[in-house]
Design a protein around this motif. Structure first.
Motif, PDB file in Angstrom:
ATOM      1  N   GLU A 356       0.830  -1.207   0.000  1.00  0.00           N
ATOM      2  CA  GLU A 356       0.000   0.000   0.000  1.00  0.00           C
ATOM      3  C   GLU A 356       0.864   1.256   0.000  1.00  0.00           C
ATOM      4  O   GLU A 356       0.597   2.203  -0.758  1.00  0.00           O
ATOM      5  CB  GLU A 356      -0.916   0.001   1.226  1.00  0.00           C
ATOM      6  CG  GLU A 356      -1.759   1.263   1.344  1.00  0.00           C
ATOM      7  CD  GLU A 356      -2.611   1.300   2.598  1.00  0.00           C
ATOM      8  OE1 GLU A 356      -3.177   2.376   2.884  1.00  0.00           O
ATOM      9  OE2 GLU A 356      -2.714   0.266   3.298  1.00  0.00           O
ATOM     10  N   ALA A 359       2.353   1.782  -3.401  1.00  0.00           N
ATOM     11  CA  ALA A 359       1.320   2.208  -4.349  1.00  0.00           C
ATOM     12  C   ALA A 359       0.982   3.680  -4.161  1.00  0.00           C
ATOM     13  O   ALA A 359       0.829   4.429  -5.142  1.00  0.00           O
ATOM     14  CB  ALA A 359       0.067   1.345  -4.168  1.00  0.00           C
ATOM     15  N   ARG A 360       0.887   4.134  -2.925  1.00  0.00           N
ATOM     16  CA  ARG A 360       0.557   5.547  -2.679  1.00  0.00           C
ATOM     17  C   ARG A 360       1.705   6.457  -3.121  1.00  0.00           C
ATOM     18  O   ARG A 360       1.474   7.551  -3.654  1.00  0.00           O
ATOM     19  CB  ARG A 360       0.235   5.758  -1.208  1.00  0.00           C
ATOM     20  CG  ARG A 360      -1.057   5.050  -0.769  1.00  0.00           C
ATOM     21  CD  ARG A 360      -1.573   5.585   0.555  1.00  0.00           C
ATOM     22  NE  ARG A 360      -2.724   4.840   1.030  1.00  0.00           N
ATOM     23  CZ  ARG A 360      -3.961   4.933   0.559  1.00  0.00           C
ATOM     24  NH1 ARG A 360      -4.196   5.781  -0.456  1.00  0.00           N
ATOM     25  NH2 ARG A 360      -4.948   4.224   1.059  1.00  0.00           N
ATOM     26  N   TYR A 363       1.726   5.774  -7.302  1.00  0.00           N
ATOM     27  CA  TYR A 363       0.514   5.863  -8.117  1.00  0.00           C
ATOM     28  C   TYR A 363      -0.459   6.918  -7.617  1.00  0.00           C
ATOM     29  O   TYR A 363      -1.514   7.125  -8.219  1.00  0.00           O
ATOM     30  CB  TYR A 363      -0.199   4.506  -8.161  1.00  0.00           C
ATOM     31  CG  TYR A 363       0.599   3.420  -8.848  1.00  0.00           C
ATOM     32  CD1 TYR A 363       0.542   3.246 -10.234  1.00  0.00           C
ATOM     33  CD2 TYR A 363       1.433   2.579  -8.116  1.00  0.00           C
ATOM     34  CE1 TYR A 363       1.277   2.254 -10.866  1.00  0.00           C
ATOM     35  CE2 TYR A 363       2.174   1.585  -8.735  1.00  0.00           C
ATOM     36  CZ  TYR A 363       2.094   1.428 -10.105  1.00  0.00           C
ATOM     37  OH  TYR A 363       2.832   0.445 -10.727  1.00  0.00           O
ATOM     38  N   ALA A 366      -4.095   5.678  -4.526  1.00  0.00           N
ATOM     39  CA  ALA A 366      -4.445   4.262  -4.678  1.00  0.00           C
ATOM     40  C   ALA A 366      -5.635   3.934  -3.788  1.00  0.00           C
ATOM     41  O   ALA A 366      -5.812   4.507  -2.714  1.00  0.00           O
ATOM     42  CB  ALA A 366      -3.254   3.388  -4.308  1.00  0.00           C
ATOM     43  N   ARG A 367      -6.450   2.988  -4.240  1.00  0.00           N
ATOM     44  CA  ARG A 367      -7.641   2.599  -3.478  1.00  0.00           C
ATOM     45  C   ARG A 367      -7.393   1.278  -2.754  1.00  0.00           C
ATOM     46  O   ARG A 367      -6.772   0.370  -3.310  1.00  0.00           O
ATOM     47  CB  ARG A 367      -8.840   2.472  -4.420  1.00  0.00           C
ATOM     48  CG  ARG A 367      -9.315   3.812  -4.971  1.00  0.00           C
ATOM     49  CD  ARG A 367     -10.316   3.644  -6.092  1.00  0.00           C
ATOM     50  NE  ARG A 367      -9.681   3.126  -7.312  1.00  0.00           N
ATOM     51  CZ  ARG A 367     -10.357   2.724  -8.387  1.00  0.00           C
ATOM     52  NH1 ARG A 367     -11.677   2.747  -8.379  1.00  0.00           N
ATOM     53  NH2 ARG A 367      -9.703   2.288  -9.449  1.00  0.00           N
ATOM     54  N   ILE A 392      -5.190  -3.879  -3.122  1.00  0.00           N
ATOM     55  CA  ILE A 392      -4.626  -2.573  -3.476  1.00  0.00           C
ATOM     56  C   ILE A 392      -4.793  -2.368  -4.977  1.00  0.00           C
ATOM     57  O   ILE A 392      -4.281  -3.156  -5.787  1.00  0.00           O
ATOM     58  CB  ILE A 392      -3.129  -2.518  -3.100  1.00  0.00           C
ATOM     59  CG1 ILE A 392      -2.936  -2.857  -1.610  1.00  0.00           C
ATOM     60  CG2 ILE A 392      -2.531  -1.154  -3.431  1.00  0.00           C
ATOM     61  CD1 ILE A 392      -1.535  -3.328  -1.259  1.00  0.00           C
ATOM     62  N   GLY A 394      -5.307   0.703  -8.382  1.00  0.00           N
ATOM     63  CA  GLY A 394      -4.890   2.028  -8.809  1.00  0.00           C
ATOM     64  C   GLY A 394      -5.875   3.110  -8.411  1.00  0.00           C
ATOM     65  O   GLY A 394      -6.971   2.837  -7.903  1.00  0.00           O
ATOM     66  N   PRO A 395      -5.526   4.373  -8.640  1.00  0.00           N
ATOM     67  CA  PRO A 395      -6.427   5.495  -8.332  1.00  0.00           C
ATOM     68  C   PRO A 395      -7.632   5.478  -9.265  1.00  0.00           C
ATOM     69  O   PRO A 395      -7.659   4.723 -10.245  1.00  0.00           O
ATOM     70  CB  PRO A 395      -5.540   6.721  -8.555  1.00  0.00           C
ATOM     71  CG  PRO A 395      -4.486   6.266  -9.506  1.00  0.00           C
ATOM     72  CD  PRO A 395      -4.241   4.816  -9.192  1.00  0.00           C
ATOM     73  N   LEU A 402      -2.899  -3.762  -8.122  1.00  0.00           N
ATOM     74  CA  LEU A 402      -1.475  -3.490  -7.946  1.00  0.00           C
ATOM     75  C   LEU A 402      -0.841  -4.421  -6.920  1.00  0.00           C
ATOM     76  O   LEU A 402       0.349  -4.729  -7.012  1.00  0.00           O
ATOM     77  CB  LEU A 402      -1.263  -2.044  -7.514  1.00  0.00           C
ATOM     78  CG  LEU A 402      -1.822  -0.963  -8.442  1.00  0.00           C
ATOM     79  CD1 LEU A 402      -1.605   0.412  -7.831  1.00  0.00           C
ATOM     80  CD2 LEU A 402      -1.172  -1.056  -9.815  1.00  0.00           C
TER      81      LEU A 402
END
Length: 476
Positions: A356, A359-360, A363, A366-367, A392, A394-395, A402
């Motif tokens: 996570e 990813a943040r 990207y 991220a959700r 996890i 993508g936005p 991801l």
């Protein structure tokens, strides 16, 4: 000195070396493996033996927990456990030797040293390869001023062959290896002190994963000592007194779990021109190729430009196949940015793709869909229903999966399915449209996807611990 020539010369008979050798030998090419140690190396002596111990410990703890069904059970016999694991390891090695004979792969026992870019010597024998794969792996890192005697101070090389469990153990390092053995020793009744220099255990994971494992270890009675540094030790008559920055700990044994270092310094790589980084690792490209075109490096000794450079058996095997395919001129589209992994702790941790936090950072928005085991029917059937799945993606506008992280029973089964989706670039909506079997833990993955989609009750912070707190009296 006569030279024996082959098309592929593999230095190291671990998972990566054997994987490369097998693929090339299947095409009828003469292949030689030079190996200094047991076949499959840490793949059997470390990974298999420790995971076999975990499986038995996990079953034992499950039965112990369900005393309402099984009643009181006897204390585990550690020596019998180890004997069973050794029999299984011997059987695996025998099967492997048979397979290599059928492939007509010659295995030469000894230590190889390069004399030039195509030739190595092993004792008084010389071998040359049109192509060479270096797969010598790593060895345990030992702290300065510390003597590993195999009895009071041990590493991963010795711990898997212990005949008796210690009454108490101080584990230095709370990464994968340290946390795995903390779980296993705790299961057989050993008093465990787990020490790490960082403020959270499993520090390469997201904080919620580390916090959850910390909570589980606390509930099992594992003494976790964070932000503490080892300073010195003193051998007592029947114990070891360790001085830490946070105070002294006396235990029967110290287990070093402070990482591993590459086995490259004795190869004489300098004569080949192969690049080596400051730590002794060999930089490789996507085909496991070094800067010298006919020399490849696979497994733990190589370093790769991927988000998580994981030292795993299946990564070594994949790189071995990739190197072999490149040597044979075969297309092999194998990526290493989605690698699934398992941490054999209690509870089990598994993951694939990026974390996570990664990813943040890379990207943006991220959700995250987090779904607790406590909502799942199968988890309640297994008992105790403790754990969670974190999906996890993508936005908004980028529905790619991801990464995934799972903590709890059978976490690997959930991650295995998600890893394929990540590799194939599938959107998380694919999960919404799929029908999963019921009751199964895979439904937790579906639940996490529905949370992201906004059509399921969102996760409430600490929800996965509610059931754990309710059961804490039972677990103790």
């Amino acid at each position: 000195m006569n030279t024996e020539h082959c098309e592929l010369l593999v230095i190291g008979g671990g998972p990566g070396g054997i994987s490369a050798a097998s693929k090339v030998a299947l095409q009828g090419k003469k292949t030689i493996i030079i190996n200094d140690g047991p076949l499959m190396g840490y793949g059997i002596e470390g990974a298999f033996k420790s995971k076999a111990g975990y499986e038995i410990a996990r079953e034992y703890l499950h039965i112990k927990y369900r005393d309402d069904v099984f009643g009181q059970i006897p204390v585990m016999d550690f020596s019998t456990l180890q004997s069973g694991i050794e029999r299984s390891a011997t059987s695996l090695t025998s099967m492997l030797e048979t397979r290599l004979r059928r492939l007509k792969i010659r295995v030469v026992q000894g230590k190889a040293t390069f004399v030039d870019t195509h030739n190595v010597v092993v004792g008084d024998k010389k071998f040359s390869g049109e192509y060479i794969v270096v797969a010598t792996g790593t060895r345990p890192r030992v702290l300065p001023n510390m003597l590993v005697d195999g009895k009071r101070v041990i590493t991963s090389d010795e711990v898997v062959n212990l005949r008796n469990s210690p009454k108490s153990v101080l584990i230095l390092g709370a990464g994968v290896f340290g946390c795995e053995f903390a779980s296993m020793f705790n299961a057989v009744g050993t008093e465990v002190h787990l020490v790490d220099t960082r403020p959270q255990i499993m520090s390469n994971e997201d904080k919620d994963i580390s916090d959850y494992l910390q909570y589980a270890f606390d509930s099992m009675g594992i003494d976790v000592i964070r932000s503490s540094r080892f300073q010195s030790y003193e051998l007592q008559e029947d114990s070891v007194l360790a001085t830490l920055s946070t105070g002294d700990i006396e235990s029967e044994m110290i287990l070093l779990a402070v990482g591993r270092i590459p086995r490259s310094n004795e190869l004489n790589l300098a004569v080949t021109g192969v690049d080596v980084d400051e730590y002794g690792y060999i930089p490789i490209n996507a085909n496991a190729r070094t800067n010298v075109p006919h020399i490849y490096a696979v497994g733990d000794i190589g370093t790769r430009n991927v988000p998580s450079d994981l030292s795993l058996v299946h990564v070594a095997e994949a790189e071995g196949r990739s190197a072999a395919a490149h040597i044979l001129g075969i297309e092999y589209p194998q990526g290493l940015d989605h690698i699934p992994y398992i941490v054999f702790t209690v509870p089990m941790l598994a993951g694939a793709g990026v974390s996570e936090s990664y990813a943040r950072d890379h990207y943006g928005d991220a959700r995250i869909g987090k779904y607790p085991y406590a909502r799942n029917h199968r988890a309640h059937a297994i008992q105790p229903p403790i754990g969670f799945v974190k999906l996890i993606v993508g936005p908004p506008g980028d529905d790619r999966i991801l990464g995934v992280r799972v903590v709890g029973p059978n976490a690997d089964a959930i991650v295995g399915a998600a890893a394929i989706m990540i590799e194939r670039g599938l959107p998380y909506t694919y999960i919404l449209e799929s029908i999963f079997p019921h009751p199964s833990l895979l439904e937790c993955l579906k639940g996490a996807a529905h949370i992201i989609a906004g059509d399921a009750l969102r996760y409430e912070e600490g929800e996965e611990l509610t059931i754990a707190q309710a059961l804490s009296g039972k677990a103790s």
